[in-house]
Enzyme design. Sequence first.
Site, PDB file in Angstrom:
ATOM      1  CB  CYS A   1      -0.906   0.088   1.337  1.00 36.11           C
ATOM      2  SG  CYS A   1      -1.702   1.409   1.630  1.00 36.11           S
TER       3      CYS A   1
ATOM      4  CB  CYS B   1       0.907   1.631   4.243  1.00 34.75           C
ATOM      5  SG  CYS B   1      -0.980   1.155   4.702  1.00 34.75           S
TER       6      CYS B   1
END
Length: 132
Positions: free
Chosen positions: A47, A50
């Site tokens: 991600c 993230c």
Amino acid sequence: MPMKVVDATVSTFGEVFEKFKSEADNHKANLILFLADNEPSTNLSWCPDCVRAEPVIYKKLDSSPDDVALLRAYVGDRPTWRNPVHPWRTDSSFKLRGVPTLIRWEDGAVKARLEDHEAHVEPKIEALLSGN
């Protein structure tokens, strides 16, 4: 102050979360950070949000003068997370829509949250940490 960090996966979350809640009174701030798992081949999160948010969040939490507890909850690999019936998407307390999501847990409920599009913004992290 020292930051206490515990990790959980979808399968271990129930047990880890119960212990986290039972120790909540020991910390000024109790936070849950929902994150994507790391790719085994790169050891980096799949991600990009993230990857961008995690260092900023940890920097802010590490520099906090308050005693902080952080539960890092890993949502799984991309196909697991993309499933519309992922347990944290359908959970009535969390209702996750994206990762990362940073939640302030207080008095047995979600008090505040930062969604994926804002979880890297330092002033918002500071406000969440201070309870404002």
